[in-house]
Write an enzyme that holds these catalytic residues in place. Structure first.
Site, PDB file in Angstrom:
ATOM      1  N   LYS A 255       0.843  -1.203   0.000  1.00 62.21           N
ATOM      2  CA  LYS A 255       0.000   0.000   0.000  1.00 62.21           C
ATOM      3  C   LYS A 255       0.875   1.249   0.000  1.00 62.21           C
ATOM      4  O   LYS A 255       1.928   1.281   0.643  1.00 62.21           O
ATOM      5  CB  LYS A 255      -0.899  -0.027   1.246  1.00 62.21           C
ATOM      6  CG  LYS A 255      -1.968   1.057   1.279  1.00 62.21           C
ATOM      7  CD  LYS A 255      -2.871   0.901   2.514  1.00 62.21           C
ATOM      8  CE  LYS A 255      -3.976   1.941   2.565  1.00 62.21           C
ATOM      9  NZ  LYS A 255      -4.862   1.789   3.751  1.00 62.21           N
TER      10      LYS A 255
ATOM     11  N   SER B  67      -9.794   1.670   2.785  1.00 63.69           N
ATOM     12  CA  SER B  67      -8.976   2.459   1.883  1.00 63.69           C
ATOM     13  C   SER B  67      -7.913   1.669   1.128  1.00 63.69           C
ATOM     14  O   SER B  67      -7.332   2.170   0.171  1.00 63.69           O
ATOM     15  CB  SER B  67      -8.295   3.570   2.685  1.00 63.69           C
ATOM     16  OG  SER B  67      -7.366   3.024   3.609  1.00 63.69           O
TER      17      SER B  67
ATOM     18  N   SER C 154      -9.879  -0.662   6.892  1.00 66.47           N
ATOM     19  CA  SER C 154      -9.311  -0.502   5.547  1.00 66.47           C
ATOM     20  C   SER C 154      -8.618  -1.723   4.956  1.00 66.47           C
ATOM     21  O   SER C 154      -8.285  -1.717   3.773  1.00 66.47           O
ATOM     22  CB  SER C 154      -8.350   0.676   5.524  1.00 66.47           C
ATOM     23  OG  SER C 154      -9.085   1.870   5.459  1.00 66.47           O
TER      24      SER C 154
HETATM   25  N1  GLN Z   1     -13.230   4.106   6.291  1.00 65.95           N
HETATM   26  C1  GLN Z   1     -12.536   4.416   7.507  1.00 65.95           C
HETATM   27  C2  GLN Z   1     -12.061   5.842   7.460  1.00 65.95           C
HETATM   28  O1  GLN Z   1     -12.236   6.451   6.465  1.00 65.95           O
HETATM   29  C3  GLN Z   1     -11.393   3.485   7.720  1.00 65.95           C
HETATM   30  C4  GLN Z   1     -10.194   3.856   6.980  1.00 65.95           C
HETATM   31  C5  GLN Z   1      -8.997   3.067   7.363  1.00 65.95           C
HETATM   32  O2  GLN Z   1      -9.092   2.014   8.007  1.00 65.95           O
HETATM   33  N2  GLN Z   1      -7.824   3.601   7.006  1.00 65.95           N
HETATM   34  O3  GLN Z   1     -11.521   6.360   8.405  1.00 65.95           O
END
Ligand code: GLN
Length: 439
Positions: A30, A105, A129
Site C-alpha cells: 500500500k 482504503s 481498511s
Molecule cells: N473508512 C474508515 C475511514 O475512512 C477506515 C479507513 C482506514 O481504516 N484507514 O476512516
C-alpha cells in the site's frame, strides 16, 4: 504494470533476498508504507513526488524474507475513505465486481490480489481498511492486534487505531505473510511479543518476532468452536448480505461449530466516536504536510500562514480537508471535553463490551460490511453514508483486537460478501483457524 482497474500508483519492482519463506512470491505494498527510493504518495497530490529515504520495518522484513514487491498500490487519500475513490490518482475498479468500488482504503491492495497481479499484498487498517476491501474483492484480509506489527514507516493517519496487515487469496497465505511482518520492533515502542506465542515474551534478541508462526493454525478445524454472534452487527445489515452470512454460519455449524447470540450495546456509538478520534489524530498527524517539512511547496511571498494554506489548498483533496478541519475543531479549547473526551469514554466502554462477549464465546462473527460493494460514484457525494458503512469494522479498532475477513459467498447479483471473525487480543491463531474453514 499498468492495470485497467488502476490498482497501482507506481509499478516499480523492488527485489528481495534470494531465498527465504517468500522467495518467488510477489507482495504489493500500500502506498502509505515507506519504500526507500520508490515514491510513496499516500494517494495524495501533496506527496506526488515524495521519495522516502528509508524502508518501513515491514518492507525490510519482506525483503529479508525474499519477497519481490511489484509496486505500490492505490488507496484513499491518507487512508481516509471506504471506497478508494478519494485517491488523487483516480478511483480503483473492483476486478471481482466490475462497475463497483473495491472498498477502501486499501482498495488497490485487495484489487491487485483479486486480479492476480500480485500474489499477496499489505494494507493498513485504521477502521476497516484491510477488511472492507478484502470483503468487497472476495479475498482474505487480517487486521492484527494493536502492537503486533510495527508501524515504523507507515505514514500515520490515526496512530492509536491502525495496524498494517496481510491481504491474500487464502487464509493460509495471509497467515504466512503475517508471520513475516509480525513481532516487536525497537523503532515502534507500541509493539510487543504476543504473550501466548513467545513463551517468555522474548523475541530471541533479533527484534523480528523470533519464531512467530500462524499458518499451521489454518487447518479448517472448527469442531467445538463457540461462535458468538453480536445481534447489533447483524440487525442493521442489508438483507442480501445477511442471507449469505447466515448460510456461511450454517455451514460452520455443520462442521461442528456452535453459535450463540451475544450483546455489544456500546457499538451503537462506535462509528461516531471512531470518527471523532480518527479525525482528531489526523488533524495532528497531517500538520507536517505544510510544504516546508513535507509536501508540495506553497511558494513563499512574505507570509508563512498563506504559504502553508496554499500548500494544503493544492495538496489535499476534499475529504482530507474536511477531516483536518473537523479534527481541529474537536480538539479545540472549549470543545475538547464535549467531543474528544466523550469519544475516549465510548472507546473504553466498547473495549469492556468486547471483553465480556469474548468471555462467553471463542470468537465473534458478523458480516464484515453491512452492504455489498457500492457502484462506482454512488456514495462519495454523501460522506455520512460512507462513514456508516464502517459500522462493523471500526469497533474492532477501538478495542485494539484482531479480526479477519474471509469470503462468505456472493449475493444473487454476484457481489462478494465477507464474513468477519473477531478474537481476543493476541488471538490471531484462533481467528485464522476459524477463517480457514471458509477460505
Ligand atoms: N473508512 C474508515 C475511514 O475512512 C477506515 C479507513 C482506514 O481504516 N484507514 O476512516
Amino acid at each position: 504494470m499498468a492495470t485497467g482497474y488502476n490498482g497501482y500508483v507506481t509499478a516499480e519492482r523492488i527485489e528481495g533476498a534470494d531465498d527465504g519463506p517468500l522467495a518467488g512470491v510477489t507482495v504489493a505494498v500500500k502506498d502509505n508504507i515507506s519504500t526507500e527510493g520508490v515514491r510513496t504518495t499516500c494517494g495524495s497530490a501533496m506527496l506526488e513526488d515524495y521519495v522516502p529515504p528509508f524502508d518501513a520495518t515491514v518492507v525490510e522484513r519482506l525483503e529479508r524474507a525474499g519477497a519481490t514487491i511489484p509496486g505500490k498500490t492505490n488507496m484513499d487519500e491518507f487512508g481516509m475513505g471506504t471506497t478508494t475513490e478519494t485517491s488523487a490518482f483516480g478511483p480503483v475498479e473492483n476486478p471481482a465486481a466490475p462497475g463497483h468500488v473495491p472498498g477502501g482504503s486499501s482498495g488497490g491492495s485487495a484489487a491487485v490480489v483479486a486480479a492476480g497481479d500480485a500474489d499477496l499484498a499489505l494494507g493498513s487498517d485504521t477502521g476497516g481498511s484491510i477488511r472492507c476491501p478484502a470483503a468487497f474483492c472476495g479475498v482474505v484480509g487480517i487486521k492484527p492486534t494493536y502492537g503486533l506489527v510495527s508501524r515504523y514507516g507507515l505514514v500515520a493517519y490515526a496512530n492509536s487505531l491502525e495496524q498494517i496487515g496481510p491481504i491474500a487469496p487464502t487464509v493460509e497465505e495471509a497467515a504466512e505473510l503475517l508471520a513475516v511482518i509480525a513481532g516487536p520492533d525497537e523503532r515502534d515502542a507500541t509493539t510487543r511479543m504476543p504473550p501466548e506465542q513467545g513463551g517468555d515474551g522474548e523475541d530471541g534478541g533479533n527484534g523480528d518476532g523470533g519464531d512467530l508462526e500462524y499458518a499451521s493454525a489454518a487447518d479448517g478445524d472448527v469442531t467445538g468452536l463457540d461462535i458468538g454472534i453480536p445481534t447489533e452487527l447483524v440487525e442493521g445489515a442489508d438483507e442480501r448480505v445477511t442471507e449469505v452470512f447466515r448460510d456461511a454460519i450454517a455451514g460452520l455449524e455443520d462442521r461442528g461449530a456452535s453459535t450463540r447470540e451475544v450483546e455489544l450495546p456500546s457499538v451503537e456509538y462506535a462509528v461516531e466516536s471512531y470518527y471523532v478520534i480518527a479525525m482528531s489524530e489526523a488533524s495532528s498527524n497531517l500538520a507536517r504536510f505544510d510544504g516546508v517539512r513535507y509536501g508540495q511547496s506553497g511558494g513563499y511571498d512574505g507570509n508563512w500562514n498563506e504559504t502553508f494554506a496554499e500548500s494544503r489548498r493544492k495538496g489535499f483533496g476534499d475529504e482530507v480537508k474536511r477531516r483536518v478541519l473537523l479534527g481541529t475543531y474537536a480538539l479545540s479549547a472549549g470543545y475538547h471535553d464535549k467531543y474528544y473526551a466523550k469519544a475516549q469514554d465510548a472507546r473504553a466502554w466498547i473495549q469492556q463490551d468486547f471483553d465480556e462477549a469474548l468471555s462467553e464465546a471463542d470468537v465473534l462473527a458478523s458480516p464484515t460490511m453491512p452492504v455489498p460493494p457500492m457502484e462506482l460514484g454512488e456514495s462519495l457525494s454523501d460522506p455520512m453514508t460512507m462513514y456508516l458503512a464502517d459500522a462493523n469494522t471500526t469497533p474492532v479498532n477501538m478495542a485494539n483486537l484482531p479480526a479477519i475477513s474471509v469470503p462468505a459467498g456472493e449475493t444473487d447479483e454476484g457481489l462478494p460478501v465477507g464474513l468477519q471473525f473477531v478474537g481476543p487480543a493476541w488471538g490471531e491463531r484462533r481467528i485464522i483457524r476459524a477463517g480457514s474453514a471458509l477460505a
